[in-house]
Design an enzyme around this catalytic site. Sequence first.
Site, PDB file in Angstrom:
ATOM      1  N   SER A 191       0.863  -1.170   0.000  1.00  0.00           N
ATOM      2  CA  SER A 191       0.000   0.000   0.000  1.00  0.00           C
ATOM      3  C   SER A 191       0.907   1.230   0.000  1.00  0.00           C
ATOM      4  CB  SER A 191      -0.955  -0.038   1.201  1.00  0.00           C
ATOM      5  OG  SER A 191      -1.788   1.093   1.220  1.00  0.00           O
TER       6      SER A 191
ATOM      7  N   TYR B 112      -4.844   8.053  -6.894  1.00  0.00           N
ATOM      8  CA  TYR B 112      -3.897   7.155  -6.233  1.00  0.00           C
ATOM      9  C   TYR B 112      -4.390   6.858  -4.821  1.00  0.00           C
ATOM     10  CZ  TYR B 112       0.400   5.362  -4.163  1.00  0.00           C
ATOM     11  OH  TYR B 112       1.319   4.590  -3.506  1.00  0.00           O
TER      12      TYR B 112
ATOM     13  N   LYS C 260      -5.482   3.263  -2.880  1.00  0.00           N
ATOM     14  CA  LYS C 260      -4.799   2.784  -1.672  1.00  0.00           C
ATOM     15  C   LYS C 260      -5.743   2.748  -0.473  1.00  0.00           C
ATOM     16  CE  LYS C 260      -0.937   1.891  -3.646  1.00  0.00           C
ATOM     17  NZ  LYS C 260      -0.604   0.474  -3.906  1.00  0.00           N
TER      18      LYS C 260
END
Length: 279
Positions: free
Chosen positions: A134, A148, A152
């Site tokens: 992660s 992004y 995550k």
Amino acid sequence: MTDRTWLITGVSSGFGRALTTQLLERGDRVIGTVRSRDKAADLEKSHPEAFRAEVLDVTDTAAVRDAVDRAFAAGRVDVVVSNAGYGLFGAAEELTDGQVDRIIATNLTGSITLIRAALPHLRAQGGGRVIQLSSYGGQVAFPGNSLYHATKWGIEGFVESVAQEVAPFGIGMTLVEPGGARTEFRYGSAQVADLTDVYAGTPAHAFTAMLDPAGGLAPGDPRRMAAAIIGSVDVEPAPLRMVLGSQALNSTLDALRTRIGFFETQHDLAASTDFPTGE
């Protein structure tokens, strides 16, 4: 402990390459996925008995399942590392639909598919370990990184839930949350939107300084981080999260304290929406 077999996605560069190199040096076996076989030709040549390359695009869900099945068909796989992924920078409205779809398919759906495909095999062999790469960006959010962060934060929720589901079967799961590191992720593979003047000089474009090596290199050492990830497999029970990098840890703690402080102000509001006692 050595003499393990690892399945690792994205071994051509970054953490995937650092992990693979160290594992092969210490005598473990690695099945590593790459987008192009020539990216792993040196590993196949130097460790023909211990390394096998699989050409794989993790956005191809059928191919992911086939690759996982082949890996386990060859024997026990002790550790599955979901590492393939990349960064995408730009204000949310600067990103194209294609860029949005691609990063979700790679970072989020691809990771979910890999883990789901591996779980039946891990259960059948009596356990194993899953490591999901992660980022501290799975706990902290910065402008110019919205998609992004979406991937995550999404994979963090998925893994935290699944870890509770599979613990009775001897399967441990770990989320690795690195900070900035001197890998191709920041200085090579990062993708940037077609930036517009409307966001020039705003926080949404602050990432441009971070991507410029002239502004100073990231503090994280990929080799030390890889060694910490490898060492985590010997820890029982499996640590749910590992934060790598002092800057990442400090930023995460600051963000969590701020978030908790906000929630602490919500007691009266939260209670006001319940049915009164006795009703």
